[in-house]
Structures are given as C-alpha cells and as structure tokens.
Design an enzyme around this catalytic site. Sequence first.
Site, PDB file in Angstrom:
ATOM      1  N   CYS A 117      43.885  39.423  42.697  1.00 13.69           N
ATOM      2  CA  CYS A 117      44.559  38.544  43.661  1.00 13.69           C
ATOM      3  C   CYS A 117      45.948  39.079  43.990  1.00 13.69           C
ATOM      4  O   CYS A 117      46.365  39.076  45.154  1.00 13.69           O
ATOM      5  CB  CYS A 117      44.650  37.134  43.091  1.00 13.69           C
ATOM      6  SG  CYS A 117      45.431  35.936  44.208  1.00 13.69           S
ATOM      7  N   CYS A 214      41.437  30.344  38.565  1.00 13.71           N
ATOM      8  CA  CYS A 214      41.816  29.280  39.498  1.00 13.71           C
ATOM      9  C   CYS A 214      40.648  28.759  40.318  1.00 13.71           C
ATOM     10  O   CYS A 214      40.608  27.580  40.667  1.00 13.71           O
ATOM     11  CB  CYS A 214      42.941  29.763  40.409  1.00 13.71           C
ATOM     12  SG  CYS A 214      42.464  31.000  41.637  1.00 13.71           S
TER      13      CYS A 214
END
EC number: 2.8.1.13
Length: 380
Positions: A117, A214
């Site tokens: 990410c 997440c």
Amino acid sequence: MTDFPGAPSGPSTGSRLRVLAAMSGGVDSAVAAARAAEAGHEVTGVHLALSSNPQSFRTGARGCCTLEDSRDARRAADVIGIPFYVWDLAERFREDVIDDFVAEYAAGRTPNPCLRCNEKIKFAALLDKAVALGFDAVCTGHYARIVDLPGGGRELHRAVDPAKDQSYVLGVLDAEQLAHSLFPLGDTTKEEIRVEAERRGLAVAKKPDSHDICFIADGDTQKFLAQHLGTAAGDIVDADGTKLGEHDGAYGFTIGQRKGLRIGRPAADGKPRYVLDISPVTNTVTVGPAEGLDVLGLTAIRPRWCGAAPVGEGRYTAQLRAHGEEVPVTAEAAGGELRVRLERPVRGIAPGQAVVLYDGTRVVGSATISATERRDTAKI
C-alpha cells in the site's frame, strides 16, 4: 524543486510548502497534519476512501477506512483549521493491494499488504496526484525520520521510538519519493503523541490504533482467501512425502505455522510440527520439525533503494518481518537480485515477505524474498 525542511523528523519553519496530509482518521495522522500546519506550511487534509463498500463503524482496533474514520478525519481537519477532501482510490487499492494479496497467497507466498500500500497507493497514486496538483510534499503519520544531507539528498531512518518504528514498511520508497515525503512523528513516542492530541483538542486522542489487515476487518484471513479462491482439497505431508492429513486450500497456510494443521497422527519424536513448504502446483503443504525452518540465506527480487544502490558486497543488518528483530547479514545486489547471507539462522522466513536492509538506523532499501536457503541448502 522546492527546498524541503531541514529537520530530520518533520517540517521546519524555514520553507513554506504546499503539503497534502493523508488523514486516516487516527491519532497519528491527525497530529502529523497539525504539526505540519503549525510549522507554517499550507496544509490540505485528504482521506483516502479505499473500500468500495465501507462499513459504518470500526470493530475496536480492527480494520480502517470506515465511514467513521472518514468523519473522524474531517473533524480533526476542522479543529486544525485546514481544508479537507475525500479521494476515492478504492479501485486502485483493489487492483494494486487486494488483488496482489490474493494472487500472492494463491502462488504460495506470504505478502505484506501494508508495504504494498505504501509503495503503490500512498507514495505512488497519492503522491503522483499531489505533485500534479502542485503540492510539494505528502505528509503521513508514519513513525520514521527523514534526514536531509548537507550536500543534497535525503535519507530514511528509524524512528526514535523502537516500539512504533515503521521504517520497515517504508523501505520501498525511492529517492524521488523521499524528496516529496514528510514524517513529522519520527522523533516522538506514541504516548507523547496521544498527550499532544488531547492538548490540541483532537477527539481521536484516545482512539485505538488499527491492527491486522485493514481490508479484512474481522481478522479472519483464511475466510477472506476462501471467499476469493474457493476451496481446493489437498494433502498435508511430511518431508518424506508421507501423507499426514488433508486441507481445504494451501493458501490457508503460512511458512512457520504450527496451529490448525489438522494432522491426525503425532510425530514420532512427539515434538510439534510446523509448515515448512507450500506448493501451489501440487496443492501440497509440507510439515516438519522447527529446525527445518532455520534460514541461513535468501534471494530477493525487485529491489528498491532509498537512495543510490549499494555497490559490491557489504555488511548490514536486515529486518525480515514488520515487527521482527534485526539480524547481521552480508548482502550483495547483482543482476536485479539481492543475495543475503544471515550471520545466524532465522526461522519462518517465507517467499513473498520483504527483506529491508539497514546501515545503523538508515534504511538502505527493500526487496521481495523469492527463495530461502535452509540448513540442508535446499531452496524453498
């Protein structure tokens, strides 16, 4: 290029920059944005919407990117007194992070989605868009330090708080990305950040940190992978190929795993067995004693350097997990690969994980592990 602040851990009052502050809705990114604004920079807050169908609320410390997080980020921006926007990067996040995560597990590897990410979203998609809009830098709440060199250039260093240091997941940043990055929290402990947030009137001062992955809010990675990859029955075998049990999908296992193996018979020596190898081709999981996990060396691909690439063989320390300890190593980059020899064996290192090299507190660079060398010199 605009001159960047000289302080090793964040913005200074010297040059006034246009800063885009990535605000997750947590306490760290809120304080980072507040510090950047207090330093005199022109700060704009942005919350990244990374889910196509976000949940309304977080479950304790699990997950992130919910509607609640977006609202928390907006309230923090209002208190700081900066403009605030929400940018939809859900499709890019799905392609570059979630799809990559699933594909890596399907191939028998163990990826780090936070590292991916940072590489693909926060310091590529977000940074590219920020620069295109005329911003000088992207500010985040990562715990790491940037040191500006007297002759030009920048170095990435560990944070002063070892318990919160996040330099491992930032090891994918190259020199150009570092030139446009601000990490204002690198010289501060987490406890100090919460005290500061409360002093600033930020409602997120006591908000729990996000843990786990997440985009898997309930923390059940195996269920998530089963939903994306389906079930595929296969064998669990020992090093000699003797069948010990069955599984519903090799992707549900990781190198070094001990629990949940569903092996019917105990080992002859009575000792626990661990996952030693995962073969997506044969859909086979191989188990064995803990000693079989000892890694003496590794080969890594796709190296990314936080500055100039090292030349020749050198001595460094290496971190092999996000919260793992440093290990003395000898490493050499050649032909697009990084070859690393460990001065002492480390257990449970798997292809797909990242190896990050350090020279003292300085981050040298990162690469993705493609093969490991065990005590018996077999490449896994």
